[in-house]
Design a protein around this motif. Structure first.
Motif, PDB file in Angstrom:
ATOM      1  N   ASP A   1      12.553  -3.854 -28.350  1.00 47.50           N
ATOM      2  CA  ASP A   1      11.428  -4.349 -29.146  1.00 47.50           C
ATOM      3  C   ASP A   1      10.179  -4.551 -28.303  1.00 47.50           C
ATOM      4  O   ASP A   1       9.068  -4.208 -28.725  1.00 47.50           O
ATOM      5  CB  ASP A   1      11.800  -5.613 -29.913  1.00 47.50           C
ATOM      6  N   VAL A   2      10.327  -5.046 -27.088  1.00 48.45           N
ATOM      7  CA  VAL A   2       9.169  -5.237 -26.208  1.00 48.45           C
ATOM      8  C   VAL A   2       8.596  -3.887 -25.790  1.00 48.45           C
ATOM      9  O   VAL A   2       7.379  -3.673 -25.821  1.00 48.45           O
ATOM     10  CB  VAL A   2       9.554  -6.079 -24.967  1.00 48.45           C
TER      11      VAL A   2
ATOM     12  N   ASP B 290       6.787  -2.242 -28.655  1.00 47.37           N
ATOM     13  CA  ASP B 290       5.530  -2.935 -28.919  1.00 47.37           C
ATOM     14  C   ASP B 290       4.479  -2.538 -27.887  1.00 47.37           C
ATOM     15  O   ASP B 290       3.305  -2.344 -28.235  1.00 47.37           O
ATOM     16  CB  ASP B 290       5.741  -4.450 -28.925  1.00 47.37           C
ATOM     17  N   GLU B 291       4.875  -2.376 -26.626  1.00 46.59           N
ATOM     18  CA  GLU B 291       3.934  -1.914 -25.598  1.00 46.59           C
ATOM     19  C   GLU B 291       3.432  -0.506 -25.925  1.00 46.59           C
ATOM     20  O   GLU B 291       2.236  -0.224 -25.796  1.00 46.59           O
ATOM     21  CB  GLU B 291       4.604  -1.912 -24.224  1.00 46.59           C
TER      22      GLU B 291
ATOM     23  N   ALA C 163      -2.069  -2.050 -22.688  1.00 48.26           N
ATOM     24  CA  ALA C 163      -0.647  -2.389 -22.607  1.00 48.26           C
ATOM     25  C   ALA C 163       0.037  -1.543 -21.544  1.00 48.26           C
ATOM     26  O   ALA C 163      -0.411  -0.455 -21.202  1.00 48.26           O
ATOM     27  CB  ALA C 163       0.016  -2.180 -23.964  1.00 48.26           C
TER      28      ALA C 163
ATOM     29  N   ARG D 245       3.242   0.918 -28.902  1.00 45.92           N
ATOM     30  CA  ARG D 245       2.362   0.814 -30.060  1.00 45.92           C
ATOM     31  C   ARG D 245       0.991   0.253 -29.677  1.00 45.92           C
ATOM     32  O   ARG D 245      -0.043   0.800 -30.051  1.00 45.92           O
ATOM     33  CB  ARG D 245       3.002  -0.086 -31.127  1.00 45.92           C
ATOM     34  N   ARG D 246       0.986  -0.832 -28.913  1.00 45.06           N
ATOM     35  CA  ARG D 246      -0.279  -1.461 -28.521  1.00 45.06           C
ATOM     36  C   ARG D 246      -1.109  -0.542 -27.626  1.00 45.06           C
ATOM     37  O   ARG D 246      -2.326  -0.464 -27.756  1.00 45.06           O
ATOM     38  CB  ARG D 246      -0.023  -2.802 -27.827  1.00 45.06           C
TER      39      ARG D 246
END
Length: 150
Positions: free
Chosen positions: A62-63, A66-67, A77, A69-70
């Protein structure tokens, strides 16, 4: 492990600059000629990434996603790998999938998939610009990339 998939079989259109974030001040943009040269016709899987729990045990899939995506959304990121993805004009239409590697080391699994793709296509995946872990196990001699058949 996670993969980025493009289901459109058509010729891609590349942006002249990347909308991705400038991590550590570095511009992720590359020349359209480099993107065109890196493109592998017929390959649906454009990028293979990995996620680990990290030293603290708090990272994980998940982390890492998210990196990714960001970074693609323009934030600074920590996800330089796969940066070619964001210069595709249809980057927002790409699909993301993941697979648990169980007890297998995710870096070895990623390196094996990259090696299988290179053996089958005589080229790296579009957005995997490095081969992965240098000390990887020998890739299976299947001649096909199981993730490209997804």
């Amino acid at each position: 492990m996670y993969i980025v998939v493009r289901t459109d079989p058509g010729t891609p259109r590349f942006l002249t600059g990347s909308p991705a974030g400038h991590f550590k001040g570095r511009d992720p943009s590359v020349a359209v000629a480099a993107l065109t040269e890196a493109w592998v016709d017929g390959a649906e899987v454009l990028y293979v990434g990995k996620a680990t729990a990290g030293c603290s045990g708090r990272r994980g899939l998940d982390v890492r996603l998210d990196e990714f995506r960001r970074f693609g959304a323009g934030e600074a990121a920590r996800h330089w790998g796969g940066r070619y993805v964001w210069q595709l004009a249809d980057a927002t239409a790409l699909l993301l999938a993941w697979r648990e590697t169980g007890d297998a080391d995710s870096a070895d699994a990623k390196a094996d998939l990259i090696a299988e793709f290179i053996a089958a296509h005589d080229a790296r995946r579009f957005a995997n610009r490095i081969r992965g872990r240098q000390t990887r196990r020998a890739a299976p001699n299947s001649g096909t990339d199981s993730l490209d058949s997804v």
